[in-house]
Design a protein around this motif. Structure first.
Motif, PDB file in Angstrom:
ATOM      1  N   GLY A 197     -67.771 -34.109  55.910  1.00  0.00           N
ATOM      2  CA  GLY A 197     -67.864 -34.344  57.349  1.00  0.00           C
ATOM      3  C   GLY A 197     -68.160 -33.115  58.195  1.00  0.00           C
ATOM      4  O   GLY A 197     -68.380 -33.233  59.399  1.00  0.00           O
ATOM      5  N   ARG A 198     -68.190 -31.927  57.596  1.00  0.00           N
ATOM      6  CA  ARG A 198     -68.534 -30.725  58.370  1.00  0.00           C
ATOM      7  C   ARG A 198     -70.012 -30.753  58.735  1.00  0.00           C
ATOM      8  O   ARG A 198     -70.846 -31.199  57.950  1.00  0.00           O
ATOM      9  N   PRO A 199     -70.373 -30.259  59.924  1.00  0.00           N
ATOM     10  CA  PRO A 199     -71.789 -30.225  60.328  1.00  0.00           C
ATOM     11  C   PRO A 199     -72.613 -29.342  59.395  1.00  0.00           C
ATOM     12  O   PRO A 199     -72.169 -28.264  58.988  1.00  0.00           O
ATOM     13  N   PHE A 200     -73.810 -29.815  59.072  1.00  0.00           N
ATOM     14  CA  PHE A 200     -74.751 -29.058  58.250  1.00  0.00           C
ATOM     15  C   PHE A 200     -75.935 -28.647  59.122  1.00  0.00           C
ATOM     16  O   PHE A 200     -76.131 -27.465  59.400  1.00  0.00           O
ATOM     17  N   TYR A 201     -76.720 -29.628  59.594  1.00  0.00           N
ATOM     18  CA  TYR A 201     -77.820 -29.327  60.508  1.00  0.00           C
ATOM     19  C   TYR A 201     -78.209 -30.590  61.244  1.00  0.00           C
ATOM     20  O   TYR A 201     -77.755 -31.685  60.927  1.00  0.00           O
TER      21      TYR A 201
END
Length: 139
Positions: free
Chosen positions: A79-83
């Motif tokens: 769930g962490r932002p990637f792009y």
């Protein structure tokens, strides 16, 4: 919904060029992009990586979420932002910073059932290019 264009099963053909290590390699595998129930998609890749004489299983999990209009948020599996990218005229681009290293991606759809994505990572610890062709399995 923009992310729906990526739903399905996609065989993977990925060429790897590691400029820092002076190695070339390849990944053969499959990506499965399935609805998550909340309007997004789960992207799971599994395959076999061959690099520098080493052959091993490889994989990754991403989440795709519509972000309004033609925008798509890509998250790591946890769930962490990637792009984020905007799909315009069947093309997109994005970037991800990781410490002093920078990752850029450019992609384009080649018809309804094929797309190509090129990642380039550069920085003090990285210098590689991944060129991946995805061809959707059509039943």
């Amino acid at each position: 919904m923009t992310v729906e264009r990526f739903a399905g099963v996609w065989p993977i053909d990925r060429a790897i060029a590691d400029g820092r290590a002076g190695l070339e390699g390849h990944l053969d595998g499959t990506a499965r992009c399935e609805p998550t129930g909340d309007g997004g998609l789960s992207w799971v890749e599994e395959g076999v990586l061959s690099l520098g004489g080493d052959v091993r299983p490889a994989g990754r999990r991403l989440l795709l979420r519509d972000a309004g209009g033609a925008w798509v948020d890509v998250l790591f599996g946890d769930g962490r932002p990637f792009y984020r990218f905007e799909l315009l005229d069947d093309h997109w681009a994005g970037e991800h910073g990781c410490g002093d290293d920078a990752y850029t991606v450019a992609g384009h759809l080649v018809g309804a059932d094929c797309f190509v994505e090129v990642w380039h990572a550069v920085g003090p610890r990285k210098d590689y290019r991944l060129t991946t062709t995805y061809r959707r399995v059509v039943s």
